[in-house]
Design a protein around this motif. Sequence first.
Motif, short mmCIF file in Angstrom:
data_model
loop_
_atom_site.label_atom_id
_atom_site.label_comp_id
_atom_site.label_asym_id
_atom_site.label_seq_id
_atom_site.Cartn_x
_atom_site.Cartn_y
_atom_site.Cartn_z
N ARG A 77 53.54 57.43 60.75
CA ARG A 77 53.43 56.57 59.54
C ARG A 77 52.08 55.74 59.79
NH1 ARG A 77 58.14 52.49 57.45
NH2 ARG A 77 57.07 51.48 55.84
N GLU A 97 46.60 55.72 53.99
CA GLU A 97 47.27 54.46 53.30
C GLU A 97 47.50 53.32 53.81
OE1 GLU A 97 49.90 57.63 50.14
OE2 GLU A 97 50.71 56.71 51.68
N ASN A 103 54.70 53.10 52.39
CA ASN A 103 54.78 54.45 52.64
C ASN A 103 54.99 54.91 54.12
OD1 ASN A 103 54.70 54.52 49.91
ND2 ASN A 103 52.78 55.95 49.64
N ARG A 104 55.36 56.24 54.12
CA ARG A 104 55.19 57.00 55.32
C ARG A 104 54.81 58.42 55.14
NH1 ARG A 104 59.17 60.86 56.05
NH2 ARG A 104 61.14 60.60 55.05
N LEU A 105 54.30 59.01 56.05
CA LEU A 105 53.96 60.65 55.85
C LEU A 105 55.25 61.57 55.98
CD1 LEU A 105 50.53 60.70 57.70
CD2 LEU A 105 51.04 59.79 55.53
N SER A 120 52.80 61.82 51.17
CA SER A 120 53.32 60.76 51.74
C SER A 120 54.34 60.47 50.80
CB SER A 120 52.11 59.59 51.66
OG SER A 120 51.63 59.39 50.25
N GLY A 130 54.52 58.01 46.40
CA GLY A 130 53.75 59.23 47.25
C GLY A 130 52.59 59.94 46.89
#
Length: 289
Positions: A77, A97, A103-105, A120, A130
């Motif tokens: 992340r 990002e 967000n996270r990956l 994402s 995403g």
Amino acid sequence: MSVVELAQPELVWDIQAELGEGPVWDAERKAVWFVDIKGRKLHRYTPANGETVSWDTPDQTGFALPADDASLVCGVRGGLHRFEPETGVFTLIQPVEEDRPQNRLNDGFVAPDGSLWFGSMDDSEEVQTGALYRWFQGELTRHDDGYGVTNGPCLSPDGRTLYHHDTLAKTVLAFDHADGVLSNRRVFAVTEDGYADGPSMDSDGVLHVGLFNGWGVAKFSPQGERIGKIEVPVQTVTKAAFGGEDLRDLYMTTAWLGNADKRGEQPTLGGLYRVRVETPGLPQNKIRL
């Protein structure tokens, strides 16, 4: 008519990951890497001797993929990290990002040219923030946007079609691909019996799609026809990846996230499974650093 595989999946590591994801075959180490995103763990399983090793990750990590210097590149992340297995050290190499901290990956894939493709997602799975990215030789490019939960991508054997999932919509998308450029975005397939989770490709061009809450792995022809299913004894398959010396061992990560109340009747939710398949997968590419 859908054809069900006759081989029976076997549980190879009862690790009970909260959100197991991203299995990948490491041919040099003859091992499978995968992550537990919510558990913030990186795992390695060596089938020859059954050895299991785990590392803590700096934050939620969506994938760990081999690079050309024997390290792994991990989608943590907030950015891409280089992970050195011998030391267990994670080092940030590419912020991602910074403008989207919610967000996270998630899932990732390495193309034959050594480029890294990944997605994402909104960590709460509530808004469509995403996106789909390509990272190559230090350059990060956003290729698509507006996803709730991304999964994939992966490429057809000839490299001309890239597949990427809009998981909350149960939709597999396809793009024309040439030299790292995408065009002609279209719907390739819909998974009515589960959410379209991580994809992998076999050498015949058949797309294998993990079915979250769908009890298996769906198989789609290059034309988008549903042609089979590999049944798994737990309901949340997050991704399947080809491994082994002949690339005919299909490793499947699972999860108990969202189904904690089912763990009594499905005690191996979150385990790593394996099944022998007839058609081999494609060799795992390495990220060019």
